[in-house]
Design a protein around this motif. Structure first.
Motif, PDB file in Angstrom:
ATOM      1  N   THR A 118      27.683 -23.868  16.051  1.00 29.89           N
ATOM      2  CA  THR A 118      26.672 -24.107  16.822  1.00 29.89           C
ATOM      3  C   THR A 118      25.539 -24.094  16.063  1.00 29.89           C
ATOM      4  OG1 THR A 118      27.057 -21.730  17.632  1.00 29.89           O
ATOM      5  CG2 THR A 118      27.507 -23.295  19.114  1.00 29.89           C
ATOM      6  N   GLY A 119      25.307 -23.030  14.992  1.00 28.93           N
ATOM      7  CA  GLY A 119      24.089 -22.960  13.963  1.00 28.93           C
ATOM      8  C   GLY A 119      23.622 -24.546  13.399  1.00 28.93           C
ATOM      9  N   TYR A 129      13.352 -19.738  18.674  1.00 33.96           N
ATOM     10  CA  TYR A 129      14.289 -18.521  18.663  1.00 33.96           C
ATOM     11  C   TYR A 129      15.113 -18.481  16.999  1.00 33.96           C
ATOM     12  CZ  TYR A 129      14.503 -19.172  23.615  1.00 33.96           C
ATOM     13  OH  TYR A 129      13.957 -19.032  24.988  1.00 33.96           O
ATOM     14  N   MET A 130      15.307 -19.683  16.529  1.00 38.84           N
ATOM     15  CA  MET A 130      16.124 -19.597  15.168  1.00 38.84           C
ATOM     16  C   MET A 130      15.189 -18.990  14.321  1.00 38.84           C
ATOM     17  SD  MET A 130      17.697 -23.242  15.412  1.00 38.84           S
ATOM     18  CE  MET A 130      18.907 -23.121  13.873  1.00 38.84           C
ATOM     19  N   GLU A 188      16.565 -14.743  16.509  1.00 38.38           N
ATOM     20  CA  GLU A 188      16.958 -14.347  17.791  1.00 38.38           C
ATOM     21  C   GLU A 188      17.929 -15.439  18.272  1.00 38.38           C
ATOM     22  OE1 GLU A 188      16.268 -11.531  19.368  1.00 38.38           O
ATOM     23  OE2 GLU A 188      14.492 -10.952  18.172  1.00 38.38           O
ATOM     24  N   ILE A 193      23.261 -23.539  24.723  1.00 37.68           N
ATOM     25  CA  ILE A 193      24.223 -23.146  23.748  1.00 37.68           C
ATOM     26  C   ILE A 193      25.759 -23.764  24.555  1.00 37.68           C
ATOM     27  CG2 ILE A 193      25.990 -21.862  22.240  1.00 37.68           C
ATOM     28  CD1 ILE A 193      23.270 -22.069  21.343  1.00 37.68           C
ATOM     29  N   GLY A 227      30.337 -19.205  14.585  1.00 40.86           N
ATOM     30  CA  GLY A 227      28.951 -18.742  15.131  1.00 40.86           C
ATOM     31  C   GLY A 227      28.814 -18.903  16.809  1.00 40.86           C
ATOM     32  N   ARG A 229      28.657 -15.992  20.932  1.00 42.82           N
ATOM     33  CA  ARG A 229      27.752 -14.766  20.182  1.00 42.82           C
ATOM     34  C   ARG A 229      27.497 -13.839  21.038  1.00 42.82           C
ATOM     35  NH1 ARG A 229      25.864 -17.932  15.686  1.00 42.82           N
ATOM     36  NH2 ARG A 229      24.458 -16.863  14.241  1.00 42.82           N
ATOM     37  N   GLN A 244      28.768 -15.933  26.767  1.00 48.06           N
ATOM     38  CA  GLN A 244      29.178 -17.220  26.020  1.00 48.06           C
ATOM     39  C   GLN A 244      30.639 -17.219  26.174  1.00 48.06           C
ATOM     40  OE1 GLN A 244      27.471 -18.162  22.291  1.00 48.06           O
ATOM     41  NE2 GLN A 244      25.373 -18.062  23.023  1.00 48.06           N
ATOM     42  N   ASP A 258      14.888 -18.352   8.428  1.00 47.79           N
ATOM     43  CA  ASP A 258      15.678 -17.301   9.024  1.00 47.79           C
ATOM     44  C   ASP A 258      16.406 -16.698   7.955  1.00 47.79           C
ATOM     45  OD1 ASP A 258      17.339 -19.638   8.792  1.00 47.79           O
ATOM     46  OD2 ASP A 258      18.538 -19.251  10.658  1.00 47.79           O
TER      47      ASP A 258
HETATM   48  P1  AMP Z   1      23.921 -19.628  12.233  1.00 47.75           P
HETATM   49  O1  AMP Z   1      24.018 -20.700  11.210  1.00 47.75           O
HETATM   50  O2  AMP Z   1      25.375 -19.612  12.859  1.00 47.75           O
HETATM   51  O3  AMP Z   1      23.787 -18.333  11.222  1.00 47.75           O
HETATM   52  O4  AMP Z   1      22.887 -19.794  13.338  1.00 47.75           O
HETATM   53  C1  AMP Z   1      21.493 -19.862  13.145  1.00 47.75           C
HETATM   54  C2  AMP Z   1      20.749 -19.575  14.339  1.00 47.75           C
HETATM   55  O5  AMP Z   1      21.096 -20.383  15.369  1.00 47.75           O
HETATM   56  C3  AMP Z   1      20.891 -18.282  14.965  1.00 47.75           C
HETATM   57  O6  AMP Z   1      20.251 -17.230  14.119  1.00 47.75           O
HETATM   58  C4  AMP Z   1      20.550 -18.401  16.225  1.00 47.75           C
HETATM   59  O7  AMP Z   1      19.034 -18.243  16.415  1.00 47.75           O
HETATM   60  C5  AMP Z   1      21.172 -19.666  16.540  1.00 47.75           C
HETATM   61  N1  AMP Z   1      22.341 -19.905  17.057  1.00 47.75           N
HETATM   62  C6  AMP Z   1      23.504 -20.310  16.472  1.00 47.75           C
HETATM   63  N2  AMP Z   1      24.755 -20.227  17.426  1.00 47.75           N
HETATM   64  C7  AMP Z   1      24.382 -19.576  18.311  1.00 47.75           C
HETATM   65  C8  AMP Z   1      25.091 -19.069  19.606  1.00 47.75           C
HETATM   66  N3  AMP Z   1      26.162 -19.340  19.629  1.00 47.75           N
HETATM   67  N4  AMP Z   1      24.107 -18.420  20.531  1.00 47.75           N
HETATM   68  C9  AMP Z   1      22.955 -18.303  20.410  1.00 47.75           C
HETATM   69  N5  AMP Z   1      22.235 -18.674  19.230  1.00 47.75           N
HETATM   70  C10 AMP Z   1      22.911 -19.555  18.207  1.00 47.75           C
END
Ligand code: AMP
Length: 224
Positions: free
Chosen positions: A31-32, A52-53, A57, A64, A85, A88, A92, A162
């Protein structure tokens, strides 16, 4: 087969999942990565997710879940799915349990990667990314030949907002508070939760991941 890779940011889920899929014709739903692609394309979803990202948060659950549902519906039923990811949060996970039967699938296992917070902090804050080649470096463990420059693209590396230290601290806290409760949730629902020690050399983590998949789940994959 449907398998969830669970674990804190920086533990190596994404890298390990990609390496595994070099040998396994499954689809990874990260999802990221989907959110970052939406941001690059400047879609409404990308714009909504951005603040958020950047703050470390979580993006709201409904956004999502809609994204994951669309992606799942686009895959042939026989393709194995590796979630990275996602989920989370417990809501979900509940939504995933509602959506999977609609596409004739069920969850087989959760693979939980762990490493101490100080290791994760160093790994993530050392990450540098090349927007041109897509390659990810680490200034401590896997630096480019010339500081700040991608070996392949020859252009400047960037430090994702981030991945900056103050945001990393927040992301780790968010993981412990909102995502780690999924471990108890899945154990209670009798989904197998299989452990992999993420605080080892990359090749060893990959070998452990493959062993867990073949020994416990019967997935046909060669040892790393
Ligand atoms: P990641 O690459 O998986 O570390 O995701 C980067 C950012 O995307 C996270 O810090 C969140 O802000 C957002 N994100 C990714 N996946 C999710 C999820 N399943 N639920 C909520 N936010 C998400």
């Amino acid at each position: 087969m449907v398998v969830i890779l669970l674990g804190p940011p920086g533990v190596g889920k994404g890298t390990q999942g990609d390496k595994l899929l070099e040998d396994l014709q499954w689809e990874k739903i990260a999802t990221g990565d989907l959110l970052r692609a939406a941001r690059r394309e400047g879609t409404e979803l990308g714009k909504e997710a951005q603040s958020y990202m950047d703050a470390g948060e979580l993006v709201p659950d409904d956004v999502i879940v809609a994204m994951v549902e669309e992606k799942l519906a686009s895959l042939p039923a026989e393709t194995g799915v590796l979630f990275d990811g996602f989920p989370r949060t417990v809501p979900q996970a509940r939504e995933l349990a509602r959506v999977l039967p609609k596409v004739d699938r069920e969850l087989d296992a959760v693979i939980l990667f762990e490493a101490p917070d100080q290791v994760l902090q160093k790994r993530i804050s050392g990450r540098r990314h090349s927007p041109d080649s897509g390659r990810i470096y680490n200034i401590y463990f896997d630096p480019p030949e010339e500081e700040g420059i991608c070996d392949e693209a020859g252009t400047a590396l960037v430090h994702r907002d981030d991945d900056k230290p103050e945001t990393v601290t927040r992301r780790l806290r968010v993981y412990r508070e909102q995502t780690e409760p999924l471990v108890a949730h899945y154990r209670e629902s009798e989904t197998p939760v299989l452990m992999v020690d993420g605080d080892q050399e990359m090749d060893q983590v990959q070998a452990d991941l493959r062993r867990v998949l073949s020994d416990t789940l019967g997935v046909e994959v060669s040892p790393a």
